[in-house]
Design a protein around this motif. Structure first.
Motif, mmCIF file in Angstrom:
data_model
loop_
_atom_site.group_PDB
_atom_site.id
_atom_site.type_symbol
_atom_site.label_atom_id
_atom_site.label_comp_id
_atom_site.label_asym_id
_atom_site.label_seq_id
_atom_site.Cartn_x
_atom_site.Cartn_y
_atom_site.Cartn_z
ATOM 1 N N GLY A 20 0.827 -1.198 0.000
ATOM 2 C CA GLY A 20 0.000 0.000 0.000
ATOM 3 C C GLY A 20 0.862 1.248 0.000
ATOM 4 N N SER A 21 0.221 2.389 -0.018
ATOM 5 C CA SER A 21 0.948 3.662 -0.053
ATOM 6 C C SER A 21 0.091 4.757 0.575
ATOM 7 C CB SER A 21 1.305 4.043 -1.497
ATOM 8 O OG SER A 21 0.133 4.230 -2.263
ATOM 9 N N ARG A 22 0.747 5.844 0.901
ATOM 10 C CA ARG A 22 0.058 7.026 1.420
ATOM 11 C C ARG A 22 0.809 8.260 0.974
ATOM 12 N NH1 ARG A 22 2.557 8.790 6.473
ATOM 13 N NH2 ARG A 22 4.202 7.314 7.083
ATOM 14 N N GLY A 23 0.138 9.376 0.981
ATOM 15 C CA GLY A 23 0.766 10.628 0.576
ATOM 16 C C GLY A 23 0.029 11.816 1.164
ATOM 17 N N SER A 24 0.736 12.897 1.320
ATOM 18 C CA SER A 24 0.144 14.134 1.831
ATOM 19 C C SER A 24 0.948 15.310 1.296
ATOM 20 C CB SER A 24 0.121 14.150 3.366
ATOM 21 O OG SER A 24 1.443 14.088 3.884
ATOM 22 N N GLY A 25 0.307 16.435 1.201
ATOM 23 C CA GLY A 25 0.993 17.625 0.707
ATOM 24 C C GLY A 25 0.257 18.886 1.099
ATOM 25 N N SER A 52 5.100 21.499 -0.486
ATOM 26 C CA SER A 52 5.763 20.341 0.115
ATOM 27 C C SER A 52 4.885 19.115 -0.079
ATOM 28 C CB SER A 52 6.038 20.563 1.606
ATOM 29 O OG SER A 52 4.832 20.693 2.327
ATOM 30 N N TYR A 53 5.545 17.961 -0.220
ATOM 31 C CA TYR A 53 4.813 16.713 -0.451
ATOM 32 C C TYR A 53 5.585 15.556 0.170
ATOM 33 C CZ TYR A 53 2.237 12.990 -2.781
ATOM 34 O OH TYR A 53 1.475 11.882 -3.042
ATOM 35 N N PHE A 54 4.821 14.633 0.757
ATOM 36 C CA PHE A 54 5.412 13.437 1.356
ATOM 37 C C PHE A 54 4.651 12.215 0.848
ATOM 38 C CE2 PHE A 54 5.221 10.071 4.541
ATOM 39 C CZ PHE A 54 6.575 9.827 4.749
ATOM 40 N N SER A 55 5.380 11.158 0.473
ATOM 41 C CA SER A 55 4.756 9.905 0.044
ATOM 42 C C SER A 55 5.548 8.732 0.598
ATOM 43 C CB SER A 55 4.676 9.823 -1.487
ATOM 44 O OG SER A 55 5.980 9.803 -2.053
ATOM 45 N N ALA A 56 4.863 7.618 0.778
ATOM 46 C CA ALA A 56 5.509 6.414 1.303
ATOM 47 C C ALA A 56 4.838 5.190 0.681
ATOM 48 C CB ALA A 56 5.416 6.356 2.824
ATOM 49 N N ARG A 66 9.567 9.320 0.531
ATOM 50 C CA ARG A 66 10.058 10.365 -0.355
ATOM 51 C C ARG A 66 9.386 11.680 0.047
ATOM 52 N NH1 ARG A 66 11.662 10.699 -6.070
ATOM 53 N NH2 ARG A 66 11.006 12.688 -6.939
ATOM 54 N N SER A 67 10.195 12.717 0.251
ATOM 55 C CA SER A 67 9.649 14.025 0.598
ATOM 56 C C SER A 67 10.310 15.094 -0.272
ATOM 57 C CB SER A 67 9.877 14.344 2.084
ATOM 58 O OG SER A 67 11.269 14.364 2.391
ATOM 59 N N SER A 68 9.528 16.078 -0.662
ATOM 60 C CA SER A 68 10.039 17.180 -1.485
ATOM 61 C C SER A 68 9.558 18.509 -0.920
ATOM 62 C CB SER A 68 9.579 17.026 -2.936
ATOM 63 O OG SER A 68 8.168 17.093 -3.029
ATOM 64 N N ASN A 88 14.272 20.824 -2.508
ATOM 65 C CA ASN A 88 14.939 19.903 -1.598
ATOM 66 C C ASN A 88 14.206 18.566 -1.658
ATOM 67 O OD1 ASN A 88 16.503 18.744 0.388
ATOM 68 N ND2 ASN A 88 15.396 19.705 2.078
ATOM 69 N N LEU A 89 14.891 17.544 -2.158
ATOM 70 C CA LEU A 89 14.301 16.219 -2.309
ATOM 71 C C LEU A 89 15.023 15.230 -1.400
ATOM 72 C CD1 LEU A 89 12.317 14.356 -3.837
ATOM 73 C CD2 LEU A 89 14.128 14.016 -5.553
ATOM 74 N N THR A 90 14.261 14.495 -0.599
ATOM 75 C CA THR A 90 14.835 13.554 0.356
ATOM 76 C C THR A 90 14.197 12.179 0.177
ATOM 77 O OG1 THR A 90 15.166 15.334 1.966
ATOM 78 C CG2 THR A 90 15.265 13.072 2.789
ATOM 79 N N LYS A 91 15.037 11.140 0.117
ATOM 80 C CA LYS A 91 14.565 9.763 0.056
ATOM 81 C C LYS A 91 15.101 9.007 1.267
ATOM 82 C CE LYS A 91 14.364 9.538 -5.009
ATOM 83 N NZ LYS A 91 14.829 8.793 -6.226
ATOM 84 N N SER A 92 14.255 8.189 1.844
ATOM 85 C CA SER A 92 14.671 7.412 3.007
ATOM 86 C C SER A 92 13.888 6.106 3.041
ATOM 87 C CB SER A 92 14.449 8.205 4.308
ATOM 88 O OG SER A 92 13.071 8.526 4.460
ATOM 89 N N SER A 93 14.246 5.258 3.971
ATOM 90 C CA SER A 93 13.565 3.977 4.126
ATOM 91 C C SER A 93 13.367 3.685 5.607
ATOM 92 C CB SER A 93 14.360 2.853 3.457
ATOM 93 O OG SER A 93 15.654 2.745 4.041
ATOM 94 N N ALA A 94 12.449 2.792 5.899
ATOM 95 C CA ALA A 94 12.169 2.419 7.281
ATOM 96 C C ALA A 94 11.745 0.968 7.324
ATOM 97 C CB ALA A 94 11.088 3.312 7.871
ATOM 98 N N ILE A 95 12.018 0.333 8.447
ATOM 99 C CA ILE A 95 11.610 -1.047 8.689
ATOM 100 C C ILE A 95 10.565 -1.043 9.794
ATOM 101 C CG2 ILE A 95 12.366 -3.333 9.432
ATOM 102 C CD1 ILE A 95 15.118 -2.669 8.308
ATOM 103 N N ASN A 96 9.505 -1.822 9.619
ATOM 104 C CA ASN A 96 8.484 -1.879 10.651
ATOM 105 C C ASN A 96 8.156 -3.321 11.007
ATOM 106 O OD1 ASN A 96 6.087 -2.724 8.847
ATOM 107 N ND2 ASN A 96 6.802 -0.845 7.837
#
Length: 223
Positions: free
Chosen positions: A62-67, A85-89, A124-126, A157-165
């Motif tokens: 699945g995915s989610r996003g906000s801006g 600004s925008y954030f997605s995962a 991913r956030s921009s 400014n573009l940032t990419k990251s990852s997370a473990i849950n």
């Protein structure tokens, strides 16, 4: 209560109970959709043991996003800054668990279960800011998103990251047969999810109730 109404209710209960008395199968596979957006689409397989228990393996994605966007009031009589600004995962989860059939109404359509899951999340956030020259039409509408010319300057400014849950979940559901092999599934679940990003030392925890449902297909008839 009218005797005819009692007859009809008894007939419906008989049909409902007897419909769950189809031949038993060793396996089933299901496609489900969940209200929890990070596990919105689910592929689930179950191996039914000889006792009331079943082993469950689920692959979910699945995915989610906000801006949001905002702008400053006009300054220097002719300039305005606009920021977006925008954030997605995107998330992928593999879960394994155990379910137990419950004997409500002399039927085995109801079940309760517990699962443990591991997930991987890509984030991913921009952040974009630009300064625009204001044209005359902005004089009457200083806070609207139109009336400005080309950007004088901008930055991105573009940032990419990852997370473990990891998660622990409890569920309660039902499988209502519609044919000998197909059944409709409905389920409610409560999951506690622990999230850890490599960029931070802290672990976040969240509680996520959800409702899901879909269609199952049974196969591998028992002797």
């Amino acid at each position: 209560m009218n005797f005819k109404i009692i007859q009809r209710i008894s007939l419906l209960l008989f049909i409902f109970v007897s419909s769950s008395s189809f031949a038993q199968y060793k396996y089933d596979i299901g496609l489900r959709v969940s209200s929890y957006e990070m596990e919105q689409f689910q592929l689930e397989g179950r191996f039914h043991l000889d006792n009331p228990y079943s082993i469950v393996v689920t692959f979910a994605t699945g995915s989610r996003g906000s801006g949001n966007s905002w702008q400053t009031p006009i300054y220097s009589d002719s300039l305005i800054d606009i920021t977006n600004s925008y954030f997605s995962a995107m998330n992928t989860t593999l879960k394994i668990g155990l379910q137990r059939k419950l004997g409500f109404l002399a039927s085995d359509v109801f079940y309760a279960g517990a699962t443990f899951g591991i997930g991987f999340e890509q984030q991913r956030s921009s952040h974009h800011t630009a300064t625009y020259a204001v044209v005359d039409s902005m004089d009457l509408h200083p806070f609207l998103y139109y009336g400005y010319g080309e950007a004088i300057s901008s930055s991105v400014n573009l940032t990419k990251s990852s997370a473990i849950n990891a998660q622990l979940a409890l569920s309660f559901g039902m499988d209502v047969p519609i044919t000998k092999r197909f059944s409709i599934n409905a389920e409610v679940s409560w999951a506690t999810i622990f999230d850890k990003s490599p960029n931070y030392s802290t672990i976040s925890m969240g509680f996520f109730p959800s409702v899901s449902g879909g269609l199952r297909y049974s196969f591998g008839k028992r002797e």
